[in-house]
Every structure is written in C-alpha cells, then in structure tokens.
Scaffold this active site. Structure first.
Site, short mmCIF file in Angstrom:
data_model
loop_
_atom_site.label_atom_id
_atom_site.label_comp_id
_atom_site.label_asym_id
_atom_site.label_seq_id
_atom_site.Cartn_x
_atom_site.Cartn_y
_atom_site.Cartn_z
N HIS A 203 1.64 4.31 -2.90
CA HIS A 203 1.63 5.80 -2.84
C HIS A 203 2.81 6.33 -3.49
O HIS A 203 2.97 7.29 -4.10
CB HIS A 203 1.75 6.20 -1.10
CG HIS A 203 0.29 6.09 -0.83
ND1 HIS A 203 -0.65 6.65 -1.25
CD2 HIS A 203 -0.12 5.43 0.46
CE1 HIS A 203 -1.82 6.47 -0.23
NE2 HIS A 203 -1.54 5.89 0.46
N GLU B 22 -6.34 7.06 -0.77
CA GLU B 22 -6.19 5.74 -0.04
C GLU B 22 -6.84 4.69 -0.69
O GLU B 22 -6.29 3.36 -0.53
CB GLU B 22 -6.78 5.96 1.40
CG GLU B 22 -6.19 6.87 2.36
CD GLU B 22 -4.68 6.27 2.69
OE1 GLU B 22 -4.50 5.11 2.98
OE2 GLU B 22 -3.81 7.45 2.38
N HIS C 148 1.08 -1.19 -0.05
CA HIS C 148 0.11 -0.02 -0.04
C HIS C 148 1.00 1.15 0.06
O HIS C 148 0.59 1.98 -0.71
CB HIS C 148 -1.00 0.01 1.32
CG HIS C 148 -1.66 1.19 1.46
ND1 HIS C 148 -2.98 1.43 1.13
CD2 HIS C 148 -1.34 2.40 2.04
CE1 HIS C 148 -3.35 2.54 1.50
NE2 HIS C 148 -2.21 3.39 2.15
N GLU C 149 1.94 1.33 0.97
CA GLU C 149 2.78 2.42 1.09
C GLU C 149 3.71 2.73 -0.41
O GLU C 149 3.78 3.72 -0.63
CB GLU C 149 3.61 2.51 2.14
CG GLU C 149 2.76 2.18 3.36
CD GLU C 149 1.87 3.53 3.74
OE1 GLU C 149 2.00 4.62 3.15
OE2 GLU C 149 0.86 3.43 4.40
#
Length: 303
Positions: free
Chosen positions: A144, A221, A140-141
């Site tokens: 980003h 998100e 997930h990070e």
C-alpha cells in the site's frame, strides 16, 4: 507495479482537480437554492482548508483515533525486524512502526507518501500469527505504501468527508429556513429549481461518494495482496494470515467507520466472507476474504 504507482499518482492529481470542481459545483447549487452566495465561498474555502489539513496530518489523525503508539526495535523486536527487512527488500524508506493495544488481529498502513509512512499492527495480530504469516501481512501493508495507495485513499476519504459535511449542512440549513427569498418571480422559480437540485444532491452525493470510496478501497486490497505476495515470494503466508484473522470474531474496539477501510480485514467483521449478496458487497470496505485467499492460492508457484 510501476504502472500501478504511476496510475495512483495520476489518479491523485485528477482526484484533487475533480474534488475542487465537485465541491465548487455543490457550493454553487446550494448557494442558488438558498439565495445567498455565501455557500459557494464557504464550500471552496472549507474544502481547500480541510484538504490541506487532512493531506498533511491524516496519519496523525488516524493514529490518534486508533490509539496507536509508536514502538522502537527494543519494544517489538520481531515486528520491527520484519518491517525493516521487507522495507529494504521493497526499496522503501523504513516507516514508523506503531502498535494498537487490542486483542483483535489486524493491521493497516497510512501516511501521505513512502517518506512519511506508518505501519500499525494490533497486539492481537502479534500473538495470533507466526513469522511467515506476519511477513505476509506487513508485505501487504508496505505494498500500500509503495503503490501510493495510502495517498490515494487519504484523498478519497477527504473528498467523501467534505461532501458529506456540506450536504449535511445544506440539509440542516434548508430545513430551518435558511437563505433569503427574492421578490422577483423569475428568481423565485429559479431558486425553487435549484432547491430541488440541492435536495437531490444532498441525498445522492454522499452515497455516490461513499460507493466510489469503497470500490477504490476493494480494488486496492486485491492489488496489495498480489504485490505483497510478490514481495515475500510466499503467497501462502498472507493467505494463511487472512484465514486466521477472518476466523477471529472479536471486533476491533479502537476502529471506527472512518478508518475501517484502512485495515487489512474489515475490523467490524461485516460481510467478511462475502455474504449478503451483491448489494451488501457494494457497501463493503473490503473484498470477500474467500476470494482474496483463492487469488493468493492461485499465485502459488507463479511468484
């Protein structure tokens, strides 16, 4: 994914242009309201200088505020290997890895681009999550990072911070009778109109800017969740991680309002489950956890 990256790069450029125009407009209105052109010059110079510093040093500022420290492979071998392997899978440069000594489970990514990226995790998340769940969080990070969300969110944060500061300065300066009054009646009338406009903008501009920042953050998100699930090919890992993180009621002591939107889950546990109605949702830094988990569950068998 590629269209999202292109959109973020395009939005970053548009945001910079819009930011300069908005700050210049605020400076002009405040200058006319206070009867001095100094405000216009201060607004432009300050916004450009603040943007430059924040763009190039935002990661250092965030890491210092979070009291994070860099680790090498020998310090946190599992975390480091996960970041390393997923970076290779995603085709990204290996980011620096930081740990925040805090028992609350959480993580974030920051930096101005993939070449200057940082992934930070709390010591708590390393204890709470198993390997597949930690992989989901790191994916997930890294999403980003790969999607250039970190650059876009840094610019949005800078924009909101500058607008809030300028509005606060105007409110304080006008309250204490700053500025000069013209002896010309027409100028007095014009200055009075601009004073009313300045007061309205000083109140509304920070609120509108914050709502935009939060809306952009929430959408990022959702996209990072989907991109992370695509990267690991295992949406349930991230879904399970979100369940565990949200179930932990301990607030992250090293977090603050300025950095809250960076974390994978709201570090203050405000509106984590989507309660409080749509008004509370507007002021939330993150989408409701339940909705994020459901979207990930719906991806099972599709990635």
């Amino acid at each position: 994914m590629y269209s999202n990256i292109a959109a973020n790069k395009r939005n970053s450029i548009l945001l910079i242009i819009g930011f300069v125009l908005v700050v210049t407009g605020l400076g002009y209105v405040f200058s006319r309201a206070l009867g001095t052109s100094t405000w216009l010059y201060v607004a432009v110079v300050f916004s450009l200088g603040y943007s430059f510093i924040s763009y190039f040093y935002s990661a250092d500022i965030v890491l210092a505020a979070s009291r994070a420290h860099e680790v090498e492979k020998a310090d946190a071998p599992e975390l480091y290997r996960i970041v390393e392997n997923l970076s290779i899978t995603a085709g990204l440069p290996m980011p620096k890895v930081y740990i925040i000594d805090d028992s609350a489970p959480n993580a974030f990514a920051t930096g101005r681009d993939p070449q200057h990226a940082v992934v930070a995790a709390t010591s708590g998340i390393l204890r709470v999550l198993d390997k597949s769940e930690l992989e989901g969080v790191i994916a997930h990070e890294l999403s980003h990072v790969g999607n250039y969300d970190i650059r876009l969110m840094s610019l949005v944060a800078v924009m909101v911070s500058v607008i809030v500061l300028l509005s606060d300065w105007f409110a304080r300066f006008s309250f204490w009778g700053g500025g000069r009054r013209s002896s010309n009646d027409n100028n007095d009338d014009s200055q009075g109109i601009f004073m009313i406009m300045g007061i309205v903008l000083a109140v509304l501009a920070p609120l509108v800017g914050t709502l935009i920042q939060l809306a952009v953050s929430r959408q990022r998100e959702y996209l990072a969740d989907a991109s992370g699930a695509l990267l690991t090919r295992y949406p349930d890992g991230l879904a399970s991680a979100l369940e565990k993180i949200s179930a932990d009621t301990r607030p992250l002591t090293e977090a603050n309002k300025a950095t809250a939107n960076l974390y994978i889950v709201n570090p203050f546990r405000e509106n984590v489950d989507g309660g409080g109605g749509w008004v509370a949702g507007l002021f939330s830094t993150h989408p409701p956890i339940a909705e994020r988990i459901q979207r990930l569950r719906d991806l099972e068998g599709k990635v």
